[in-house]
Design a protein around this motif. Structure first.
Motif, PDB file in Angstrom:
ATOM      1  N   GLU A   1      11.170  -2.331   2.228  1.00  0.00           N
ATOM      2  CA  GLU A   1       9.883  -2.944   2.563  1.00  0.00           C
ATOM      3  C   GLU A   1       8.886  -1.943   3.143  1.00  0.00           C
ATOM      4  OE1 GLU A   1      10.800  -7.167   4.394  1.00  0.00           O
ATOM      5  OE2 GLU A   1      12.115  -5.627   5.258  1.00  0.00           O
ATOM      6  N   PHE A   2       9.408  -0.805   3.611  1.00  0.00           N
ATOM      7  CA  PHE A   2       8.576   0.114   4.380  1.00  0.00           C
ATOM      8  C   PHE A   2       7.348   0.637   3.638  1.00  0.00           C
ATOM      9  CE2 PHE A   2       7.609   4.496   5.680  1.00  0.00           C
ATOM     10  CZ  PHE A   2       7.163   4.252   6.979  1.00  0.00           C
ATOM     11  N   PRO A   3       7.449   1.132   2.387  1.00  0.00           N
ATOM     12  CA  PRO A   3       6.252   1.667   1.723  1.00  0.00           C
ATOM     13  C   PRO A   3       5.121   0.655   1.609  1.00  0.00           C
ATOM     14  CG  PRO A   3       8.236   2.359   0.567  1.00  0.00           C
ATOM     15  CD  PRO A   3       8.660   1.326   1.566  1.00  0.00           C
ATOM     16  N   ALA A   4       5.434  -0.577   1.254  1.00  0.00           N
ATOM     17  CA  ALA A   4       4.399  -1.595   1.122  1.00  0.00           C
ATOM     18  C   ALA A   4       3.784  -1.918   2.480  1.00  0.00           C
ATOM     19  CB  ALA A   4       4.974  -2.855   0.485  1.00  0.00           C
ATOM     20  N   TRP A   5       4.645  -1.995   3.514  1.00  0.00           N
ATOM     21  CA  TRP A   5       4.122  -2.263   4.857  1.00  0.00           C
ATOM     22  C   TRP A   5       3.194  -1.137   5.310  1.00  0.00           C
ATOM     23  CZ3 TRP A   5       4.575   0.896   9.087  1.00  0.00           C
ATOM     24  CH2 TRP A   5       3.996   0.394  10.268  1.00  0.00           C
ATOM     25  N   LEU A   6       3.589   0.123   5.081  1.00  0.00           N
ATOM     26  CA  LEU A   6       2.785   1.252   5.527  1.00  0.00           C
ATOM     27  C   LEU A   6       1.434   1.269   4.821  1.00  0.00           C
ATOM     28  CD1 LEU A   6       2.549   3.812   7.223  1.00  0.00           C
ATOM     29  CD2 LEU A   6       3.621   5.070   5.343  1.00  0.00           C
ATOM     30  N   GLY A   7       1.425   1.011   3.520  1.00  0.00           N
ATOM     31  CA  GLY A   7       0.159   0.983   2.798  1.00  0.00           C
ATOM     32  C   GLY A   7      -0.779  -0.073   3.330  1.00  0.00           C
TER      33      GLY A   7
ATOM     34  N   ALA B   1      -0.699  -1.349   6.395  1.00  0.00           N
ATOM     35  CA  ALA B   1      -1.093  -0.960   7.742  1.00  0.00           C
ATOM     36  C   ALA B   1      -2.251   0.034   7.707  1.00  0.00           C
ATOM     37  CB  ALA B   1       0.104  -0.356   8.481  1.00  0.00           C
ATOM     38  N   GLU B   2      -2.212   0.983   6.784  1.00  0.00           N
ATOM     39  CA  GLU B   2      -3.280   1.962   6.669  1.00  0.00           C
ATOM     40  C   GLU B   2      -4.585   1.298   6.243  1.00  0.00           C
ATOM     41  OE1 GLU B   2      -1.648   4.795   3.971  1.00  0.00           O
ATOM     42  OE2 GLU B   2      -0.706   5.979   5.572  1.00  0.00           O
TER      43      GLU B   2
ATOM     44  N   GLU C   1     -17.489   5.885   6.590  1.00  0.00           N
ATOM     45  CA  GLU C   1     -16.304   5.721   5.752  1.00  0.00           C
ATOM     46  C   GLU C   1     -15.461   6.984   5.746  1.00  0.00           C
ATOM     47  OE1 GLU C   1     -14.992   4.382   1.227  1.00  0.00           O
ATOM     48  OE2 GLU C   1     -17.067   4.170   1.895  1.00  0.00           O
ATOM     49  N   GLN C   2     -16.101   8.163   5.670  1.00  0.00           N
ATOM     50  CA  GLN C   2     -15.341   9.405   5.656  1.00  0.00           C
ATOM     51  C   GLN C   2     -14.630   9.623   6.981  1.00  0.00           C
ATOM     52  OE1 GLN C   2     -14.860  11.476   2.910  1.00  0.00           O
ATOM     53  NE2 GLN C   2     -13.256  12.226   4.296  1.00  0.00           N
ATOM     54  N   GLN C   3     -15.330   9.368   8.101  1.00  0.00           N
ATOM     55  CA  GLN C   3     -14.708   9.529   9.408  1.00  0.00           C
ATOM     56  C   GLN C   3     -13.528   8.575   9.565  1.00  0.00           C
ATOM     57  OE1 GLN C   3     -18.175   8.832  11.818  1.00  0.00           O
ATOM     58  NE2 GLN C   3     -18.511  11.010  12.194  1.00  0.00           N
ATOM     59  N   ALA C   4     -13.693   7.332   9.104  1.00  0.00           N
ATOM     60  CA  ALA C   4     -12.624   6.344   9.222  1.00  0.00           C
ATOM     61  C   ALA C   4     -11.409   6.742   8.388  1.00  0.00           C
ATOM     62  CB  ALA C   4     -13.134   4.968   8.799  1.00  0.00           C
ATOM     63  N   ARG C   5     -11.636   7.227   7.173  1.00  0.00           N
ATOM     64  CA  ARG C   5     -10.520   7.648   6.324  1.00  0.00           C
ATOM     65  C   ARG C   5      -9.780   8.831   6.935  1.00  0.00           C
ATOM     66  NH1 ARG C   5     -10.214   5.117   1.576  1.00  0.00           N
ATOM     67  NH2 ARG C   5     -12.061   3.984   0.846  1.00  0.00           N
ATOM     68  N   ASP C   6     -10.539   9.795   7.469  1.00  0.00           N
ATOM     69  CA  ASP C   6      -9.906  10.962   8.092  1.00  0.00           C
ATOM     70  C   ASP C   6      -9.070  10.554   9.291  1.00  0.00           C
ATOM     71  OD1 ASP C   6     -11.111  12.574   6.212  1.00  0.00           O
ATOM     72  OD2 ASP C   6     -12.757  13.190   7.518  1.00  0.00           O
ATOM     73  N   LYS C   7      -9.632   9.688  10.124  1.00  0.00           N
ATOM     74  CA  LYS C   7      -8.928   9.282  11.341  1.00  0.00           C
ATOM     75  C   LYS C   7      -7.687   8.461  10.999  1.00  0.00           C
ATOM     76  CE  LYS C   7      -9.722   7.021  15.833  1.00  0.00           C
ATOM     77  NZ  LYS C   7      -9.237   8.174  16.620  1.00  0.00           N
ATOM     78  N   SER C   8      -7.807   7.552  10.036  1.00  0.00           N
ATOM     79  CA  SER C   8      -6.657   6.735   9.646  1.00  0.00           C
ATOM     80  C   SER C   8      -5.540   7.596   9.084  1.00  0.00           C
ATOM     81  CB  SER C   8      -7.088   5.697   8.605  1.00  0.00           C
ATOM     82  OG  SER C   8      -5.998   4.884   8.229  1.00  0.00           O
TER      83      SER C   8
ATOM     84  N   MET D   1       1.308   0.133  18.385  1.00  0.00           N
ATOM     85  CA  MET D   1       0.469   0.827  17.410  1.00  0.00           C
ATOM     86  C   MET D   1      -0.331  -0.163  16.566  1.00  0.00           C
ATOM     87  SD  MET D   1       1.259   3.900  18.249  1.00  0.00           S
ATOM     88  CE  MET D   1       0.679   4.986  16.954  1.00  0.00           C
ATOM     89  N   THR D   2       0.328  -1.187  16.070  1.00  0.00           N
ATOM     90  CA  THR D   2      -0.376  -2.242  15.330  1.00  0.00           C
ATOM     91  C   THR D   2       0.307  -3.579  15.546  1.00  0.00           C
ATOM     92  OG1 THR D   2       0.886  -1.950  13.267  1.00  0.00           O
ATOM     93  CG2 THR D   2      -1.156  -0.673  13.491  1.00  0.00           C
ATOM     94  N   VAL D   3      -0.516  -4.612  15.592  1.00  0.00           N
ATOM     95  CA  VAL D   3      -0.058  -5.997  15.514  1.00  0.00           C
ATOM     96  C   VAL D   3      -0.909  -6.650  14.432  1.00  0.00           C
ATOM     97  CG1 VAL D   3      -0.063  -8.242  16.653  1.00  0.00           C
ATOM     98  CG2 VAL D   3       0.757  -6.252  17.878  1.00  0.00           C
ATOM     99  N   GLU D   4      -0.263  -7.121  13.387  1.00  0.00           N
ATOM    100  CA  GLU D   4      -0.989  -7.720  12.269  1.00  0.00           C
ATOM    101  C   GLU D   4      -0.434  -9.117  11.983  1.00  0.00           C
ATOM    102  OE1 GLU D   4      -3.581  -6.542  10.804  1.00  0.00           O
ATOM    103  OE2 GLU D   4      -3.575  -4.441  11.480  1.00  0.00           O
ATOM    104  N   VAL D   5      -1.347 -10.089  11.869  1.00  0.00           N
ATOM    105  CA  VAL D   5      -0.971 -11.449  11.485  1.00  0.00           C
ATOM    106  C   VAL D   5      -1.600 -11.739  10.129  1.00  0.00           C
ATOM    107  CG1 VAL D   5      -1.123 -13.903  12.050  1.00  0.00           C
ATOM    108  CG2 VAL D   5      -0.786 -12.212  13.868  1.00  0.00           C
ATOM    109  N   ALA D   6      -0.803 -12.258   9.206  1.00  0.00           N
ATOM    110  CA  ALA D   6      -1.320 -12.584   7.874  1.00  0.00           C
ATOM    111  C   ALA D   6      -2.500 -13.541   7.986  1.00  0.00           C
ATOM    112  CB  ALA D   6      -0.209 -13.203   7.030  1.00  0.00           C
ATOM    113  N   ALA D   7      -3.512 -13.320   7.151  1.00  0.00           N
ATOM    114  CA  ALA D   7      -4.767 -14.073   7.255  1.00  0.00           C
ATOM    115  C   ALA D   7      -4.545 -15.583   7.226  1.00  0.00           C
ATOM    116  CB  ALA D   7      -5.709 -13.655   6.127  1.00  0.00           C
ATOM    117  N   ALA D   8      -3.609 -16.035   6.406  1.00  0.00           N
ATOM    118  CA  ALA D   8      -3.378 -17.479   6.271  1.00  0.00           C
ATOM    119  C   ALA D   8      -2.711 -18.091   7.485  1.00  0.00           C
ATOM    120  CB  ALA D   8      -2.530 -17.747   5.025  1.00  0.00           C
ATOM    121  N   HIS D   9      -2.213 -17.260   8.408  1.00  0.00           N
ATOM    122  CA  HIS D   9      -1.455 -17.774   9.550  1.00  0.00           C
ATOM    123  C   HIS D   9      -2.112 -17.452  10.900  1.00  0.00           C
ATOM    124  CE1 HIS D   9       1.853 -18.861   6.901  1.00  0.00           C
ATOM    125  NE2 HIS D   9       1.764 -17.660   6.353  1.00  0.00           N
TER     126      HIS D   9
END
Length: 280
Positions: free
Chosen positions: A133-139, A141-142, A156-163, A216-224
């Motif tokens: 599951e890790f590759p899909a989760w990492l993508g 998360a980014e 956009e460039q600054q955000a991409r570099d920082k991410s 580092m991150t807490v993510e809740v699926a949009a539908a939930h």
């Protein structure tokens, strides 16, 4: 009265290939304060940082304002495209100065001292994110982090570099990287995850030598969203910390995310620092 900025010592390189220098703020040749400027490389750009700003004599006479503006000019001459300042919550005068100089609050750090492992809500369970599951989760998360950075005011460039910088080299062994906790939240008996958690069990040591863990991150699926699952993920983070013997947990939250700020405050997290920034 003439106020000037003069070097306190030589310019020195930083470990990441940048440059830094400490300066004295002088009034008629007499030291009345000091500050530090630092330029940090970010994928072909330079981001500036002002730190250690202090006025030791004659506060309220505009010396901090002069120091901040002079530091910005130094960073501009160094080629920096933006500047950040990290202000402790215990320094309201410094926060006022940042706002006066046109800085915008981008994010804040919050932390909590953990004591007792909290119980999880009924009907939910946490499961590890495995190698498959890790590759899909990492993508995902980014991508989510990139959107948050754009919302915080970065280009956009600054955000991409920082991410990219914040995710590279953080998982040397993928989902099994030492000190990393990756969990997904599920409703009992349901195959689709409600959300996910990324926890670093030892971001750094505090002054007293104790470890500081970091959400580092807490993510809740949009539908939930709006159903308490973000709170449940934070409780999981606290339980994981205490199970690992870590009693200090911190996090970074973007200033525009008022819902998250209220959630963390309701759980007992207190603001320790605020990050302000502006374009040069």
């Amino acid at each position: 009265m003439t106020t000037t900025l003069r070097p306190e010592g030589p310019e020195t390189p930083t470990a990441d290939g940048g440059r830094t220098r400490r300066w004295r703020i002088l009034a008629n040749g007499r030291p009345v304060g000091a500050l530090r400027t630092t330029a940090v490389p970010r994928s072909g750009q330079l981001w500036g940082r002002i730190s250690e700003l202090e006025v030791t004599e004659g506060r309220g006479r505009g010396r901090g304002t002069f120091g901040g503006l002079a530091a910005e000019e130094v960073l501009r001459n160094w080629g920096c495209t933006r500047v950040d300042v990290d202000v402790p919550e215990s320094a309201p005068a410094a926060r006022g100065l940042a706002l006066t100089l046109g800085y915008t609050e981008r994010a804040r750090n919050m932390s909590k001292r953990l004591t007792v492992a909290p119980a999880l809500p009924r009907g939910v369970v946490a499961r590890p994110i495995g190698a498959e599951e890790f590759p899909a989760w990492l993508g995902q998360a980014e991508r989510n982090h990139l959107r948050s950075l754009l919302d915080s005011g970065l280009s956009e460039q600054q955000a991409r570099d920082k991410s990219r910088l914040e995710h590279q080299d953080l998982f040397p062994q993928g989902a099994e990287s030492p000190g990393v906790v990756l969990r997904r939240l599920y409703a009992d008996g349901e195959p689709e995850p409600l959300g996910s958690l990324w926890l670093d069990l030892h971001l750094r040591d505090l002054p007293d030598g104790e470890a500081l863990a970091w959400v580092m991150t807490v993510e809740v699926a949009a539908a939930h969203r709006g159903r308490g699952h973000g709170r449940a993920l934070m409780l999981i983070a606290e339980r994981e910390c205490l199970a690992a013997g870590v009693r200090n947990l911190g996090l970074n939250v973007f200033a525009h995310n008022a819902v998250a700020v209220r959630l963390y405050a309701s759980l007992g997290y207190q603001t320790t620092n605020r990050l302000y920034g502006k374009h040069l």
